[in-house]
Design an enzyme around this catalytic site. Structure first.
Site, PDB file in Angstrom:
ATOM      1  N   ASP A  10      -7.924   4.083   1.177  1.00 20.91           N
ATOM      2  CA  ASP A  10      -8.400   5.103   0.249  1.00 20.91           C
ATOM      3  C   ASP A  10      -7.683   4.892  -1.087  1.00 20.91           C
ATOM      4  O   ASP A  10      -6.657   4.210  -1.155  1.00 20.91           O
ATOM      5  CB  ASP A  10      -8.083   6.482   0.842  1.00 20.91           C
ATOM      6  CG  ASP A  10      -8.447   7.625  -0.083  1.00 20.91           C
ATOM      7  OD1 ASP A  10      -9.476   7.528  -0.783  1.00 20.91           O
ATOM      8  OD2 ASP A  10      -7.702   8.619  -0.105  1.00 20.91           O
ATOM      9  N   ASP A 172      -5.747   9.995   3.298  1.00 27.84           N
ATOM     10  CA  ASP A 172      -4.920  11.200   3.364  1.00 27.84           C
ATOM     11  C   ASP A 172      -5.727  12.465   3.648  1.00 27.84           C
ATOM     12  O   ASP A 172      -5.164  13.561   3.647  1.00 27.84           O
ATOM     13  CB  ASP A 172      -4.120  11.378   2.065  1.00 27.84           C
ATOM     14  CG  ASP A 172      -5.015  11.591   0.854  1.00 27.84           C
ATOM     15  OD1 ASP A 172      -6.031  10.884   0.737  1.00 27.84           O
ATOM     16  OD2 ASP A 172      -4.695  12.462   0.025  1.00 27.84           O
TER      17      ASP A 172
END
Length: 207
Positions: A10, A172
């Site tokens: 990410d 996350d």
């Protein structure tokens, strides 16, 4: 993690630092309080992050929802307030990973934020973008699919001939982890209250 050959990272929170409290405060000042959080956001942001609307349309609709006629620059400044710094050691870690794995980027993002991210990269690291650091960069507004939809992960697997069980995704946001797992990918939630990317990669014996 001995069978892992491919890693998908990410961007926001994992590589570039973000401030959700700051952006919520700034958007709230413009009339859209609690419209964009880490776990949830209104359709306006979803549509922009899937490339369904242009930057101009996004800004105009923002004003419509806020019922105020803000300048586009003022909205962009507030919207970009979520973006902080891009630590140099994270670029180093990507290079370390590429010595052993294929490494991809998959981010829920938009045209406005990526312009700002590239400006940060230019200012802090003299880089035009992140393309040279990854085997392939996938941005939701270009791909037309946001995480956690499994279709995005399946597209990355198919177009790069990746085996799901040889692929690890790190993010996350817990809801994005669920989407990756639905696509058959190993997924690791990076809990930023407990560790950062370096901690996680070390714990997983990836670097």
């Amino acid at each position: 993690m001995e069978n892992i050959k491919n890693i998908i990272l990410d961007l926001g929170g994992v590589l570039i630092n973000l401030d959700y409290d700051k952006v919520n405060d700034e958007l709230g000042k413009l009339g859209l309080a609690n419209a964009f959080t880490k776990s949830n956001q209104i359709d306006l942001f979803d549509n922009y992050e899937e490339g369904k609307i242009s930057e101009k349309t996004f800004l105009n609709r923002f004003n419509q929802l806020a019922a105020v006629d803000h300048s586009h620059n003022k909205i962009i400044q507030a919207w970009n307030s979520i973006l902080l710094d891009f630590p140099a050691d994270r670029l180093t870690m990507i290079n370390q990973l590429r010595d052993k794995y294929k490494v991809f980027l998959y981010s829920n993002t938009n045209f406005t934020h990526m312009k700002a991210v590239n400006s940060i990269l230019q200012r802090e690291h003299s880089l035009e973008n992140l393309n040279g650091y990854f085997d392939k960069v996938y941005l939701s507004h270009e791909l037309g699919i946001r995480k956690p939809k499994p279709q995005g992960f399946k597209h990355i697997l198919k177009t790069n001939n990746l085996v799901p069980k040889e692929t690890l995704f790190i993010d996350d946001s817990p809801q994005h982890i669920e989407g990756a797992m639905q696509a058959g990918i190993y997924a690791e939630w990076l809990d930023l209250e407990k560790e950062d990317l370096k901690d996680a990669l070390t714990r997983l014996s990836l670097i």
